[in-house]
Design an enzyme around this catalytic site. Structure first.
Site, PDB file in Angstrom:
ATOM      1  N   ASN A  27       0.796  -1.220   0.000  1.00 36.58           N
ATOM      2  CA  ASN A  27       0.000   0.000   0.000  1.00 36.58           C
ATOM      3  C   ASN A  27       0.833   1.278   0.000  1.00 36.58           C
ATOM      4  O   ASN A  27       0.344   2.323  -0.406  1.00 36.58           O
ATOM      5  CB  ASN A  27      -0.904  -0.021   1.247  1.00 36.58           C
ATOM      6  CG  ASN A  27      -1.542   1.310   1.528  1.00 36.58           C
ATOM      7  OD1 ASN A  27      -2.442   1.735   0.809  1.00 36.58           O
ATOM      8  ND2 ASN A  27      -1.068   1.987   2.580  1.00 36.58           N
ATOM      9  N   TYR A  46       3.208  10.423 -11.051  1.00 36.85           N
ATOM     10  CA  TYR A  46       2.389   9.550 -10.209  1.00 36.85           C
ATOM     11  C   TYR A  46       1.555   8.628 -11.095  1.00 36.85           C
ATOM     12  O   TYR A  46       1.458   7.418 -10.838  1.00 36.85           O
ATOM     13  CB  TYR A  46       1.486  10.410  -9.326  1.00 36.85           C
ATOM     14  CG  TYR A  46       0.535   9.638  -8.445  1.00 36.85           C
ATOM     15  CD1 TYR A  46       0.959   9.099  -7.238  1.00 36.85           C
ATOM     16  CD2 TYR A  46      -0.799   9.458  -8.813  1.00 36.85           C
ATOM     17  CE1 TYR A  46       0.082   8.399  -6.418  1.00 36.85           C
ATOM     18  CE2 TYR A  46      -1.683   8.758  -7.997  1.00 36.85           C
ATOM     19  CZ  TYR A  46      -1.233   8.234  -6.803  1.00 36.85           C
ATOM     20  OH  TYR A  46      -2.101   7.533  -5.998  1.00 36.85           O
ATOM     21  N   LYS A  97       1.514   4.413 -11.214  1.00 35.38           N
ATOM     22  CA  LYS A  97       0.329   3.593 -10.963  1.00 35.38           C
ATOM     23  C   LYS A  97      -0.021   2.731 -12.177  1.00 35.38           C
ATOM     24  O   LYS A  97      -0.496   1.597 -12.024  1.00 35.38           O
ATOM     25  CB  LYS A  97      -0.844   4.471 -10.537  1.00 35.38           C
ATOM     26  CG  LYS A  97      -0.621   5.151  -9.185  1.00 35.38           C
ATOM     27  CD  LYS A  97      -0.301   4.131  -8.081  1.00 35.38           C
ATOM     28  CE  LYS A  97      -0.110   4.774  -6.730  1.00 35.38           C
ATOM     29  NZ  LYS A  97       0.166   3.807  -5.644  1.00 35.38           N
TER      30      LYS A  97
END
Length: 250
Positions: free
Chosen positions: A81, A146, A150
């Protein structure tokens, strides 16, 4: 025999919510975070083990898995996470910040899988859930680096689904929209003033628990406010002219 989970980025936000949710159901938790005080405090709250470490280093994941084996003798669930927002300006490039973002968001997942699979296998199999993002499924122009990280972890989950299933390990990802965690704290007022709904960390934690037990390897669960989590499906890609159509990717 108790189920054992390893959670990275566990000191706050989604990771902390997952730790509280799982421990409430009797799962023993190994918690990892760079915030040593925060992760120790939460570990005491949920009666778990903890490690203060930076997941962008390979040693952090190896030490965390070793801690799980030493303390509990097995590993059944991994929630990879840990993540940081990008904020890298390509016009005014900060190489150190770029390396930090890629290190946590991408390397941390790769190192986590690499370290955890052997113990998961020895424990009879289990599940890995990666915290991705809607930015892993669409092009989010507000934070391109970012978004890149992802997309990378979503691709890794999809590519590893079949080989890990052969080891009785299910890997999947949750892809939440904007969530009210420290990661978006600087933008929270903007969202509130615009009437934009935010997920809670508990919303995402519930989806993570669902993803742990998803039957289809490589499941990507989209999590949005006010909706039940739903698996994302990619369209198939065109095959070569005159050739056989490649199998549709899930």
């Amino acid at each position: 025999m108790s189920t054992v989970a390893l959670i990275t980025g566990a000191a706050s936000g989604i990771g902390a919510a997952v730790a509280r949710r799982l421990s409430g159901g009797g799962v023993r938790c190994v918690l990892v975070d760079r915030d040593g005080e925060g992760v120790e405090r939460l570990a005491k709250e949920v009666d778990g083990a903890w490690l203060a470490a930076d997941v962008s280093t390979e040693e952090a994941s190896l030490e965390a898995v070793a801690l799980a084996e030493r303390r509990y003798g097995r590993l059944d669930l991994m929630h990879l996470n840990a993540g940081v927002s990008g904020g890298v300006d390509l016009a005014d490039f900060d190489l150190e910040r770029y390396r930090q973002v890629v290190g946590v968001n991408v390397d941390g997942v790769v190192f986590g899988v690499r370290a955890g699979v052997p113990l998961l296998t020895r424990s009879g199999g289990g599940a890995i859930v990666v915290t991705a993002s809607l930015a892993g499924l669409v092009g989010f122009s507000g934070d391109p680096i970012y978004t890149m990280t992802k997309h990378a972890v979503v691709g890794l989950v999809r590519a590893l689904a079949e080989p890990l299933a052969g080891k009785k390990i299910r890997i999947s990802a949750v892809c939440p929209g904007f969530t009210d965690t420290p990661l978006v704290a600087g933008s929270r007022e903007m969202f509130v003033n615009a009437g934009f709904p935010l997920l809670t960390a508990e919303d995402v934690a519930a989806a993570v628990e669902t993803a742990f037990y998803a039957e289809t390897p490589g499941t990507l669960l989209v999590v949005q406010p006010g909706r039940q989590p739903v698996p994302y499906r990619y369209a198939g890609v065109p095959g070569p002219a005159g050739g056989q159509r490649p199998p549709r990717a899930g």
